[in-house]
Design an enzyme around this catalytic site. Structure first.
Site, mmCIF file in Angstrom:
data_model
loop_
_atom_site.group_PDB
_atom_site.id
_atom_site.type_symbol
_atom_site.label_atom_id
_atom_site.label_comp_id
_atom_site.label_asym_id
_atom_site.label_seq_id
_atom_site.Cartn_x
_atom_site.Cartn_y
_atom_site.Cartn_z
ATOM 1 N N ARG A 19 -1.079 -7.763 -21.621
ATOM 2 C CA ARG A 19 -1.875 -7.353 -22.788
ATOM 3 C C ARG A 19 -1.058 -6.490 -23.742
ATOM 4 N NH1 ARG A 19 -3.924 -2.223 -22.599
ATOM 5 N NH2 ARG A 19 -5.746 -2.708 -23.900
ATOM 6 N N ASP A 28 -5.754 2.424 -26.304
ATOM 7 C CA ASP A 28 -6.630 2.323 -25.139
ATOM 8 C C ASP A 28 -6.496 3.575 -24.255
ATOM 9 O OD1 ASP A 28 -4.502 -0.001 -23.288
ATOM 10 O OD2 ASP A 28 -4.227 2.054 -23.966
ATOM 11 N N PRO A 44 0.826 -1.210 0.000
ATOM 12 C CA PRO A 44 0.000 0.000 0.000
ATOM 13 C C PRO A 44 0.863 1.266 0.000
ATOM 14 C CG PRO A 44 -0.598 -1.453 1.830
ATOM 15 C CD PRO A 44 0.629 -2.017 1.203
HETATM 16 N N1 LIG Z 1 -0.381 -2.959 -4.276
HETATM 17 C C1 LIG Z 1 -1.092 -2.843 -3.376
HETATM 18 C C2 LIG Z 1 -2.020 -2.664 -2.338
HETATM 19 C C3 LIG Z 1 -3.042 -1.695 -2.415
HETATM 20 N N2 LIG Z 1 -3.239 -0.798 -3.428
HETATM 21 N N3 LIG Z 1 -3.779 -1.797 -1.317
HETATM 22 N N4 LIG Z 1 -3.263 -2.760 -0.529
HETATM 23 C C4 LIG Z 1 -2.192 -3.315 -1.136
HETATM 24 C C5 LIG Z 1 -1.372 -4.351 -0.483
HETATM 25 C C6 LIG Z 1 -0.234 -4.861 -1.093
HETATM 26 C C7 LIG Z 1 0.580 -5.736 -0.424
HETATM 27 C C8 LIG Z 1 0.238 -6.109 0.878
HETATM 28 C C9 LIG Z 1 0.859 -6.908 1.850
HETATM 29 CL CL1 LIG Z 1 2.394 -7.611 1.677
HETATM 30 C C10 LIG Z 1 0.087 -6.922 3.003
HETATM 31 N N5 LIG Z 1 -1.000 -6.143 2.744
HETATM 32 C C11 LIG Z 1 -2.061 -5.883 3.705
HETATM 33 C C12 LIG Z 1 -1.823 -4.571 4.396
HETATM 34 C C13 LIG Z 1 -2.880 -3.862 4.862
HETATM 35 C C14 LIG Z 1 -2.651 -2.663 5.530
HETATM 36 C C15 LIG Z 1 -1.377 -2.210 5.719
HETATM 37 N N6 LIG Z 1 -0.365 -2.915 5.236
HETATM 38 C C16 LIG Z 1 -0.581 -4.083 4.571
HETATM 39 C C17 LIG Z 1 -0.931 -5.627 1.480
HETATM 40 C C18 LIG Z 1 -1.763 -4.766 0.802
#
Ligand SMILES: N#Cc1c(N)n[nH]c1-c1ccc2c(Cl)cn(Cc3cccnc3)c2c1
Length: 240
Positions: free
Chosen positions: A155, A170, A86
Protein backbone atom coordinates in the site's frame (compact mmCIF):
# COMPACT_ATOMS: atom_id res chain seq x y z
CA UNK A 1 8.77 -4.58 -6.64
CA UNK A 2 9.00 -8.32 -7.02
CA UNK A 3 7.70 -10.46 -4.16
CA UNK A 4 8.31 -14.22 -3.92
CA UNK A 5 6.64 -16.40 -1.30
CA UNK A 6 7.75 -19.98 -0.59
CA UNK A 7 5.18 -22.05 1.36
CA UNK A 8 3.65 -25.53 1.62
CA UNK A 9 0.20 -23.88 1.45
CA UNK A 10 0.18 -21.69 -1.70
CA UNK A 11 -3.61 -21.37 -1.45
CA UNK A 12 -3.17 -19.34 1.78
CA UNK A 13 -1.73 -16.54 -0.34
CA UNK A 14 -4.71 -16.36 -2.72
CA UNK A 15 -6.11 -13.24 -0.95
CA UNK A 16 -3.16 -11.29 -2.34
CA UNK A 17 -4.85 -11.48 -5.72
CA UNK A 18 -8.09 -9.91 -4.50
CA UNK A 19 -9.26 -6.27 -4.49
CA UNK A 20 -6.76 -3.42 -4.32
CA UNK A 21 -3.65 -5.61 -4.20
CA UNK A 22 -5.01 -7.81 -6.96
CA UNK A 23 -5.49 -4.74 -9.14
CA UNK A 24 -1.97 -3.53 -8.39
CA UNK A 25 -0.60 -6.94 -9.41
CA UNK A 26 -2.73 -6.95 -12.57
CA UNK A 27 -1.45 -3.44 -13.37
CA UNK A 28 2.13 -4.68 -13.04
CA UNK A 29 2.89 -2.44 -10.04
CA UNK A 30 3.87 -5.54 -8.05
CA UNK A 31 5.11 -8.88 -9.36
CA UNK A 32 3.97 -11.58 -6.89
CA UNK A 33 5.08 -15.20 -7.32
CA UNK A 34 4.04 -17.98 -4.94
CA UNK A 35 6.06 -21.21 -4.87
CA UNK A 36 5.11 -24.58 -3.34
CA UNK A 37 8.01 -25.80 -1.20
CA UNK A 38 6.99 -29.40 -1.88
CA UNK A 39 8.00 -28.93 -5.52
CA UNK A 40 11.60 -29.25 -4.29
CA UNK A 41 11.11 -32.49 -2.37
CA UNK A 42 12.53 -35.69 -3.83
CA UNK A 43 10.78 -38.43 -1.88
CA UNK A 44 7.43 -39.99 -2.66
CA UNK A 45 5.97 -38.58 0.56
CA UNK A 46 7.25 -35.06 -0.24
CA UNK A 47 8.48 -34.79 3.36
CA UNK A 48 9.45 -31.31 4.51
CA UNK A 49 9.76 -31.88 8.26
CA UNK A 50 11.49 -34.12 10.78
CA UNK A 51 11.78 -34.58 14.55
CA UNK A 52 13.70 -31.87 16.46
CA UNK A 53 17.23 -32.63 17.69
CA UNK A 54 17.24 -32.46 21.47
CA UNK A 55 13.62 -33.61 21.63
CA UNK A 56 10.59 -31.46 22.33
CA UNK A 57 7.12 -31.10 20.83
CA UNK A 58 6.28 -30.96 17.16
CA UNK A 59 8.45 -31.14 14.06
CA UNK A 60 11.05 -28.88 12.44
CA UNK A 61 11.28 -28.08 8.72
CA UNK A 62 14.27 -29.75 7.10
CA UNK A 63 17.09 -27.55 5.77
CA UNK A 64 17.77 -29.50 2.56
CA UNK A 65 14.44 -28.80 0.87
CA UNK A 66 14.52 -25.15 1.92
CA UNK A 67 18.05 -24.78 0.58
CA UNK A 68 17.14 -26.18 -2.82
CA UNK A 69 13.98 -24.09 -3.02
CA UNK A 70 15.61 -20.82 -1.97
CA UNK A 71 18.64 -21.35 -4.22
CA UNK A 72 16.25 -21.74 -7.15
CA UNK A 73 13.84 -18.95 -6.24
CA UNK A 74 16.57 -16.45 -5.33
CA UNK A 75 18.70 -17.13 -8.41
CA UNK A 76 21.20 -14.30 -8.92
CA UNK A 77 18.81 -11.38 -8.40
CA UNK A 78 19.57 -9.37 -5.23
CA UNK A 79 16.81 -9.69 -2.65
CA UNK A 80 15.97 -9.34 1.02
CA UNK A 81 14.91 -12.64 2.64
CA UNK A 82 12.14 -12.31 5.22
CA UNK A 83 11.45 -15.18 7.61
CA UNK A 84 8.31 -14.82 9.76
CA UNK A 85 8.69 -16.36 13.23
CA UNK A 86 7.05 -15.83 16.64
CA UNK A 87 10.59 -15.14 17.87
CA UNK A 88 11.18 -12.38 15.33
CA UNK A 89 11.87 -8.66 15.60
CA UNK A 90 8.50 -6.80 15.65
CA UNK A 91 7.23 -5.83 12.20
CA UNK A 92 6.07 -2.20 12.36
CA UNK A 93 5.03 0.59 10.01
CA UNK A 94 8.67 1.67 10.06
CA UNK A 95 9.63 -1.78 8.75
CA UNK A 96 7.07 -1.46 5.95
CA UNK A 97 8.40 1.98 5.06
CA UNK A 98 11.96 0.63 5.00
CA UNK A 99 11.06 -2.35 2.79
CA UNK A 100 8.96 -0.40 0.28
CA UNK A 101 12.13 0.72 -1.54
CA UNK A 102 13.49 -2.82 -1.88
CA UNK A 103 13.54 -4.15 -5.48
CA UNK A 104 12.70 -7.66 -4.25
CA UNK A 105 11.43 -9.37 -1.12
CA UNK A 106 11.46 -13.16 -0.71
CA UNK A 107 9.33 -14.59 2.10
CA UNK A 108 10.13 -18.03 3.56
CA UNK A 109 6.86 -19.21 5.10
CA UNK A 110 7.34 -22.02 7.54
CA UNK A 111 5.02 -24.28 9.47
CA UNK A 112 5.35 -26.85 12.29
CA UNK A 113 7.70 -25.50 14.99
CA UNK A 114 9.71 -23.53 12.48
CA UNK A 115 12.51 -23.86 9.94
CA UNK A 116 15.93 -25.40 10.80
CA UNK A 117 18.00 -22.41 11.97
CA UNK A 118 20.82 -23.27 9.59
CA UNK A 119 18.66 -22.07 6.69
CA UNK A 120 18.61 -18.54 8.12
CA UNK A 121 22.30 -18.76 9.00
CA UNK A 122 23.20 -19.97 5.50
CA UNK A 123 21.43 -17.18 3.63
CA UNK A 124 22.38 -14.48 6.16
CA UNK A 125 25.98 -15.21 5.15
CA UNK A 126 25.32 -13.90 1.64
CA UNK A 127 22.30 -11.57 1.72
CA UNK A 128 20.11 -9.45 4.01
CA UNK A 129 17.88 -11.75 6.08
CA UNK A 130 15.29 -10.59 8.66
CA UNK A 131 13.44 -12.79 11.13
CA UNK A 132 10.28 -10.84 11.96
CA UNK A 133 7.06 -11.24 13.94
CA UNK A 134 3.77 -9.45 13.28
CA UNK A 135 2.71 -9.51 16.91
CA UNK A 136 2.78 -11.03 20.37
CA UNK A 137 0.48 -13.98 19.73
CA UNK A 138 1.10 -17.38 18.14
CA UNK A 139 -0.12 -18.41 14.70
CA UNK A 140 0.16 -21.86 13.08
CA UNK A 141 2.55 -20.76 10.37
CA UNK A 142 4.04 -17.83 8.52
CA UNK A 143 1.47 -17.39 5.74
CA UNK A 144 -0.92 -15.04 7.56
CA UNK A 145 2.06 -12.96 8.65
CA UNK A 146 3.16 -12.68 5.01
CA UNK A 147 -0.31 -11.51 3.98
CA UNK A 148 -0.11 -8.79 6.63
CA UNK A 149 3.40 -7.68 5.72
CA UNK A 150 2.84 -7.73 1.95
CA UNK A 151 -0.28 -5.60 2.29
CA UNK A 152 1.44 -3.12 4.64
CA UNK A 153 4.35 -2.72 2.20
CA UNK A 154 2.37 -2.80 -1.06
CA UNK A 155 0.00 0.00 0.00
CA UNK A 156 3.05 2.28 0.29
CA UNK A 157 4.11 1.69 -3.32
CA UNK A 158 3.32 4.45 -5.84
CA UNK A 159 0.05 3.90 -7.66
CA UNK A 160 -1.28 1.15 -5.40
CA UNK A 161 -3.53 3.34 -3.25
CA UNK A 162 -6.06 5.49 -5.13
CA UNK A 163 -5.28 8.35 -2.75
CA UNK A 164 -1.52 8.45 -1.94
CA UNK A 165 -2.26 10.88 0.89
CA UNK A 166 -3.88 8.00 2.79
CA UNK A 167 -0.50 6.32 3.16
CA UNK A 168 1.15 9.55 4.30
CA UNK A 169 -1.54 10.41 6.84
CA UNK A 170 -2.42 6.98 8.19
CA UNK A 171 -2.00 5.79 11.74
CA UNK A 172 1.59 5.76 12.95
CA UNK A 173 2.77 8.10 10.17
CA UNK A 174 3.11 10.85 12.84
CA UNK A 175 3.63 8.32 15.62
CA UNK A 176 0.04 8.64 16.86
CA UNK A 177 -3.07 6.50 16.43
CA UNK A 178 -5.67 7.92 14.08
CA UNK A 179 -8.64 9.61 15.71
CA UNK A 180 -12.32 8.84 14.97
CA UNK A 181 -13.76 9.25 11.46
CA UNK A 182 -17.31 10.20 10.43
CA UNK A 183 -19.41 10.41 7.27
CA UNK A 184 -23.06 11.05 6.34
CA UNK A 185 -25.70 11.12 7.76
CA UNK A 186 -25.03 13.99 10.17
CA UNK A 187 -27.27 12.26 12.75
CA UNK A 188 -27.46 8.47 13.05
CA UNK A 189 -29.59 6.83 15.76
CA UNK A 190 -29.54 10.11 17.64
CA UNK A 191 -25.74 10.40 17.48
CA UNK A 192 -24.49 13.59 15.82
CA UNK A 193 -21.23 14.16 13.96
CA UNK A 194 -19.02 16.59 15.99
CA UNK A 195 -19.95 20.11 14.88
CA UNK A 196 -16.33 21.17 14.35
CA UNK A 197 -16.03 18.68 11.47
CA UNK A 198 -18.89 20.47 9.70
CA UNK A 199 -17.66 23.98 10.54
CA UNK A 200 -15.40 24.47 7.51
CA UNK A 201 -12.77 25.89 9.90
CA UNK A 202 -9.77 23.83 8.73
CA UNK A 203 -7.52 25.06 11.53
CA UNK A 204 -10.05 24.06 14.17
CA UNK A 205 -10.64 20.73 12.41
CA UNK A 206 -6.92 19.94 12.32
CA UNK A 207 -6.58 20.83 16.01
CA UNK A 208 -9.62 18.73 16.94
CA UNK A 209 -8.30 15.74 14.99
CA UNK A 210 -4.88 15.99 16.63
CA UNK A 211 -6.49 16.26 20.07
CA UNK A 212 -8.55 13.12 19.45
CA UNK A 213 -5.45 11.29 18.15
CA UNK A 214 -3.45 12.30 21.24
CA UNK A 215 -6.34 11.35 23.54
CA UNK A 216 -6.75 7.94 21.88
CA UNK A 217 -3.00 7.27 21.82
CA UNK A 218 -2.59 8.25 25.48
CA UNK A 219 -5.42 5.89 26.43
CA UNK A 220 -4.68 2.90 24.16
CA UNK A 221 -0.96 3.10 23.38
CA UNK A 222 0.94 5.19 25.95
CA UNK A 223 4.07 3.42 24.72
CA UNK A 224 3.77 5.25 21.39
CA UNK A 225 3.57 8.62 23.16
CA UNK A 226 6.64 7.77 25.23
CA UNK A 227 8.52 6.86 22.04
CA UNK A 228 7.86 10.19 20.30
CA UNK A 229 10.85 12.50 19.79
CA UNK A 230 11.18 15.25 22.44
CA UNK A 231 10.05 18.00 20.08
CA UNK A 232 7.06 16.09 18.68
CA UNK A 233 4.60 17.37 21.31
CA UNK A 234 4.00 20.99 22.25
CA UNK A 235 2.93 22.07 25.74
CA UNK A 236 -0.74 21.81 24.85
CA UNK A 237 -0.26 18.29 23.45
CA UNK A 238 1.19 17.18 26.76
CA UNK A 239 -2.13 17.87 28.53
CA UNK A 240 -3.53 14.51 27.29
N1 LIG B 1 5.30 -13.66 12.23
C1 LIG B 1 4.78 -14.38 12.97
C2 LIG B 1 4.09 -15.17 13.90
C3 LIG B 1 3.35 -14.61 14.96
N2 LIG B 1 3.24 -13.28 15.26
N3 LIG B 1 2.79 -15.60 15.63
N4 LIG B 1 3.15 -16.77 15.07
C4 LIG B 1 3.94 -16.54 14.01
C5 LIG B 1 4.56 -17.63 13.23
C6 LIG B 1 5.42 -17.37 12.18
C7 LIG B 1 6.08 -18.40 11.55
C8 LIG B 1 5.85 -19.70 11.98
C9 LIG B 1 6.38 -20.95 11.62
CL1 LIG B 1 7.65 -21.17 10.50
C10 LIG B 1 5.81 -21.95 12.40
N5 LIG B 1 4.94 -21.32 13.23
C11 LIG B 1 4.13 -22.01 14.23
C12 LIG B 1 4.79 -21.93 15.57
C13 LIG B 1 4.04 -21.97 16.70
C14 LIG B 1 4.66 -21.93 17.94
C15 LIG B 1 6.02 -21.87 18.03
N6 LIG B 1 6.74 -21.81 16.91
C16 LIG B 1 6.13 -21.84 15.69
C17 LIG B 1 4.95 -19.97 13.02
C18 LIG B 1 4.27 -18.95 13.64
Amino acid sequence: MRIDVVTIFPGYLAPLREALLGRAIAAGLIDVRVHNLRDWTRDVHQAVDDAPYGGGPGMVMRPQVWGEALDDVLGDEPARLIVPTPAGVPFTQATARRWKDEPRLVFACGRYEGIDQRVVDEYASRMPVEEVSIGDYVLVGGEVAVLVMVEAVARLLPGVLGNPQSAEQDSFSDGLLEGPAYTRPVVWRGREVPAVLRSGDHGAIARWRRDRALERTAKRRPDLLAALPEDALDQRDREF
